[in-house]
Each structure stands twice: as C-alpha cells, then as structure tokens.
Design a protein around this motif. Structure first.
Motif, PDB file in Angstrom:
ATOM      1  N   GLN A 269       0.750  -1.237  -0.004  1.00 42.44           N
ATOM      2  CA  GLN A 269      -0.058   0.015  -0.056  1.00 42.44           C
ATOM      3  C   GLN A 269       0.877   1.372  -0.022  1.00 42.44           C
ATOM      4  O   GLN A 269       0.432   2.411  -0.393  1.00 42.44           O
ATOM      5  CB  GLN A 269      -0.905   0.058   1.212  1.00 42.44           C
ATOM      6  CG  GLN A 269      -1.915   0.935   1.080  1.00 42.44           C
ATOM      7  CD  GLN A 269      -3.147   0.529   0.228  1.00 42.44           C
ATOM      8  OE1 GLN A 269      -3.603  -0.548   0.346  1.00 42.44           O
ATOM      9  NE2 GLN A 269      -3.616   1.294  -0.604  1.00 42.44           N
TER      10      GLN A 269
ATOM     11  N   ASN B  89      -1.834   2.360  -5.177  1.00 45.06           N
ATOM     12  CA  ASN B  89      -3.235   1.753  -4.844  1.00 45.06           C
ATOM     13  C   ASN B  89      -3.303   0.566  -5.869  1.00 45.06           C
ATOM     14  O   ASN B  89      -2.608   0.724  -7.008  1.00 45.06           O
ATOM     15  CB  ASN B  89      -4.339   2.413  -5.011  1.00 45.06           C
ATOM     16  CG  ASN B  89      -4.373   3.549  -3.728  1.00 45.06           C
ATOM     17  OD1 ASN B  89      -4.025   3.084  -2.633  1.00 45.06           O
ATOM     18  ND2 ASN B  89      -4.877   4.680  -4.182  1.00 45.06           N
TER      19      ASN B  89
ATOM     20  N   ASP C 289      -7.853  -7.591   3.475  1.00 42.77           N
ATOM     21  CA  ASP C 289      -8.408  -6.892   4.694  1.00 42.77           C
ATOM     22  C   ASP C 289      -7.361  -6.317   5.617  1.00 42.77           C
ATOM     23  O   ASP C 289      -7.549  -5.244   6.407  1.00 42.77           O
ATOM     24  CB  ASP C 289      -9.348  -7.719   5.294  1.00 42.77           C
ATOM     25  CG  ASP C 289     -10.896  -7.938   4.627  1.00 42.77           C
ATOM     26  OD1 ASP C 289     -11.153  -7.183   3.655  1.00 42.77           O
ATOM     27  OD2 ASP C 289     -11.531  -9.027   4.736  1.00 42.77           O
TER      28      ASP C 289
ATOM     29  N   ASP D  42      -6.086  -1.566   0.742  1.00 45.55           N
ATOM     30  CA  ASP D  42      -7.517  -0.750   0.826  1.00 45.55           C
ATOM     31  C   ASP D  42      -8.036  -1.604  -0.801  1.00 45.55           C
ATOM     32  O   ASP D  42      -7.322  -1.726  -1.597  1.00 45.55           O
ATOM     33  CB  ASP D  42      -7.326   0.362   0.436  1.00 45.55           C
ATOM     34  CG  ASP D  42      -7.156   1.333   1.761  1.00 45.55           C
ATOM     35  OD1 ASP D  42      -7.273   0.465   2.859  1.00 45.55           O
ATOM     36  OD2 ASP D  42      -6.517   2.336   1.732  1.00 45.55           O
ATOM     37  N   TYR D  43      -9.245  -1.688  -0.487  1.00 45.29           N
ATOM     38  CA  TYR D  43     -10.061  -2.178  -1.731  1.00 45.29           C
ATOM     39  C   TYR D  43     -10.115  -1.297  -2.977  1.00 45.29           C
ATOM     40  O   TYR D  43     -10.375   0.205  -2.537  1.00 45.29           O
ATOM     41  CB  TYR D  43     -11.586  -2.742  -1.380  1.00 45.29           C
ATOM     42  CG  TYR D  43     -11.383  -4.119  -0.700  1.00 45.29           C
ATOM     43  CD1 TYR D  43     -11.640  -5.213  -1.670  1.00 45.29           C
ATOM     44  CD2 TYR D  43     -11.443  -4.207   0.490  1.00 45.29           C
ATOM     45  CE1 TYR D  43     -11.547  -6.369  -1.008  1.00 45.29           C
ATOM     46  CE2 TYR D  43     -11.606  -5.472   1.074  1.00 45.29           C
ATOM     47  CZ  TYR D  43     -11.643  -6.605   0.406  1.00 45.29           C
ATOM     48  OH  TYR D  43     -11.694  -7.791   0.936  1.00 45.29           O
TER      49      TYR D  43
ATOM     50  N   GLU E  59     -11.353   1.543  -5.541  1.00 45.81           N
ATOM     51  CA  GLU E  59     -12.574   2.329  -5.495  1.00 45.81           C
ATOM     52  C   GLU E  59     -13.690   1.681  -6.362  1.00 45.81           C
ATOM     53  O   GLU E  59     -14.773   1.639  -5.968  1.00 45.81           O
ATOM     54  CB  GLU E  59     -12.208   3.886  -5.909  1.00 45.81           C
ATOM     55  CG  GLU E  59     -13.563   4.846  -6.026  1.00 45.81           C
ATOM     56  CD  GLU E  59     -14.067   4.808  -4.556  1.00 45.81           C
ATOM     57  OE1 GLU E  59     -15.318   4.896  -4.378  1.00 45.81           O
ATOM     58  OE2 GLU E  59     -13.287   4.854  -3.636  1.00 45.81           O
TER      59      GLU E  59
ATOM     60  N   ARG F 224     -15.213  -1.124  -4.646  1.00 49.72           N
ATOM     61  CA  ARG F 224     -16.078  -0.760  -3.623  1.00 49.72           C
ATOM     62  C   ARG F 224     -17.451  -0.374  -4.128  1.00 49.72           C
ATOM     63  O   ARG F 224     -18.427  -0.999  -3.645  1.00 49.72           O
ATOM     64  CB  ARG F 224     -15.607   0.341  -2.709  1.00 49.72           C
ATOM     65  CG  ARG F 224     -14.210  -0.460  -2.055  1.00 49.72           C
ATOM     66  CD  ARG F 224     -14.050   0.785  -0.909  1.00 49.72           C
ATOM     67  NE  ARG F 224     -13.701   2.028  -1.157  1.00 49.72           N
ATOM     68  CZ  ARG F 224     -12.315   2.419  -1.532  1.00 49.72           C
ATOM     69  NH1 ARG F 224     -11.476   1.648  -1.316  1.00 49.72           N
ATOM     70  NH2 ARG F 224     -12.436   3.619  -1.835  1.00 49.72           N
TER      71      ARG F 224
END
Length: 314
Positions: A177, A181, A284, A288-289, A291, A294
């Motif tokens: 990370q 991303n 998790d 981060d997932y 965008e 999500r």
C-alpha cells in the motif's frame, strides 16, 4: 531423500530476509534447518549459515582478479560452482537429516536461460534432493500494470527453465500500500486469470499504449500456458509464513514424508494453515479495496444476489 527450498527472485525481493525468517520458523517447529548461501555477493548474512559459497569463491575477488563487472562476475561464479560441484555435494552430505534452504543470487538470467545454475540443480536432483523453487516477487509490482506483466513473464520463464515444483510468492505484501493503490482486487493478482483487464491498463499507459499488439501478445502467451499464480507473504506474520510453508511442503512432498519423527508436526501445521490467510483476509489486513471494486460491491449488495450465484469482479 533431502527436502529443500530453492529461493530465487529478482534483487530486492527479500530472499535473504525470507531465508532468515523461514529458518527461525522451521526451527521453532523442531526441524533441523540448514541454510545454504549460493550468492557470492552476499557478504552480510543475517542468518546462521552452515554452508557458504564464500568458502569457494566470492564476487568481489572474481571482479578484481578477472577485471569483470558485477553481472559478468556473477556468471563466472556460477560457472565456477558448476565446474567444482563436488565442493557443494561434500558439504551437503555432512547434514544427512536436514531440511535445506538455498539462498540464491538475484541475477534473474540464472533462472531463465543460463545453463550453469540449472546444471547445479539437476545434479542435486539426481542425488535425490526434493526441491521446491520459491520465486519471490516484490508485491509492489502489482501497483503498476507494466511491472506486473514483466514479473509474470519472468516467473513463467523461470518455471519453464528450471523444471521444478514451483511456488510463486508476492513478498512484502504488508508494504504494498505504501507504493500506491491496486487497480483491482488482490485476488486478481494472485489468481492471474483474465488478463484482459490488465491489458486495458497497459493500453492506457503513456508509454505502453504505443505497443498494444505486443501487450496483447504477452497477455495471450501467459494465459495460454496458464501456469503462473501467486501466494502472499508477510515474513513477520506467523500465519502468513505457515501458509506459504504448507504450500511448499506439499509441492516437494515433505508433508507426505511418512511417519518419520517430526512429520506429524508438519502435517498438523499444514492442516491448520489451510484455514488461515485467505486472499481476502490478507487484503482486509493490509490493502484498501479499489474504488471501482467498492462501488461495484455496493451496487451489487443493494440489488441482492445475482441469479445463479454471486457476481464476480476482479
């Protein structure tokens, strides 16, 4: 019938750190672990090294005596090892009941097309060494489509050249990370299934969009072989190490070694690892997932389950 890991990968992928962590982890499990340093440029070993190629040859001495650069010097060192392989075999037989971890150089052509390193491996295989090639790839390459396609090609070529049971590992997954991303869900990068999504990213790049036909050919080649997939690793996470070790033990057959002393512990760790460190759990924990992912999941959840099962998205 010694079992062994051949730890390969590009420079900076964490091979030496992996060997140190794996030695500590397996020692805690009660295994006798012997780490073999085959990198003649590695002069600052953090782990307990029982067999060191520096006893035979070093890169620094080779460069100075033959007036070679680092790449040519490394090739010469591997040629010299292949021609004096009795030194290595004599040292290995001193540990008849050990599990071996070979810390290898970071010069990737040794694993993709240079014959000397493969000759070393083939000789040890003929002596009943049960190898798993553990190919470490720095996880930060997943943040760039061009870099990721290059490590896919590298991993595929190493698998074809070495012809060993092979486990590809995205190392330093806890740091990915910090480099940027991901464009897609982590599972997309570990499963390496539909590369059309990756091709779209390549064709959008300011440099790679000029080579759309070449990009498509590379993606097609990787998909045609359908060999490359990845496991994830955070070397400081015991669950993560246990999962990777379980996969390696199955690849080289160590987990099926019978009822020898300590094998019941190997089986126990392997079974427990099956229920740990799934890809979604890793995401998790560390990542981060995307965008787009999500927003897709929010829309899918609002509409309820799709007919015939859950919707899939990379």
């Amino acid at each position: 019938m010694p079992f062994a890991q051949l730890v390969i990968g590009p420079p900076g992928s964490g091979k030496t750190t992996y060997c140190q962590g794996m030695q500590q982890f397996m020692t805690a499990l009660g295994r006798q672990v012997v780490v073999v340093n085959l990198d003649p440029a590695n002069d600052g070993l953090p782990y307990e090294c029982q067999i060191d190629i520096a006893e035979l040859i070093t890169l620094q001495d080779t460069m100075e005596s033959l007036n070679l650069g680092p790449n040519g010097g490394m090739i010469y060192c591997m040629d010299y090892l292949a021609d004096n392989l009795e030194w290595l075999t004599e040292r290995l037989v001193e540990y008849p009941d050990a599990y071996f971890v070979f810390d290898c150089p970071g010069q990737v052509e040794l694993y993709t097309h240079h014959a000397s390193f493969r000759r070393v491996v083939e000789t040890l295989v003929k002596r009943d060494f049960r190898f798993t090639a553990v190919n470490l790839i720095d996880a930060h390459h997943c943040t760039d489509a061009a870099k990721f396609i290059s490590v896919l090609m590298l991993s595929l070529k190493a698998m074809l050249w070495l012809e060993l049971p092979h486990v590809n590992v995205l190392s330093k997954i806890d740091l990915v990370q910090s480099y940027g991303n991901l464009d897609f869900n982590l599972e997309y990068y570990t499963e390496v299934q539909d590369l059309s999504y990756l091709l779209e990213c390549l064709n959008r790049g300011s440099f790679t969009k000029k080579y759309q036909k070449f990009n498509a050919a590379m993606c097609e080649l990787i998909e045609d072989f359908s060999l490359v997939s990845f496991h994830t690793l955070c070397i400081e996470d015991k669950k993560s190490v246990a999962k990777v070790l379980s996969v390696i033990d199955k690849a080289n057959g160590c987990v099926f070694g019978g009822l020898e002393m300590g094998n019941n512990k190997i089986m126990e760790v392997s079974v427990k690892a099956e229920f740990q460190q799934g890809v979604l759990e890793v995401q998790d924990q560390y990542i981060d997932y995307p965008e787009l992912y999500r927003s897709f999941r929010e829309e899918a959840d609002s509409q309820g389950p799709a007919p015939g099962g859950n919707a899939q998205f990379p």
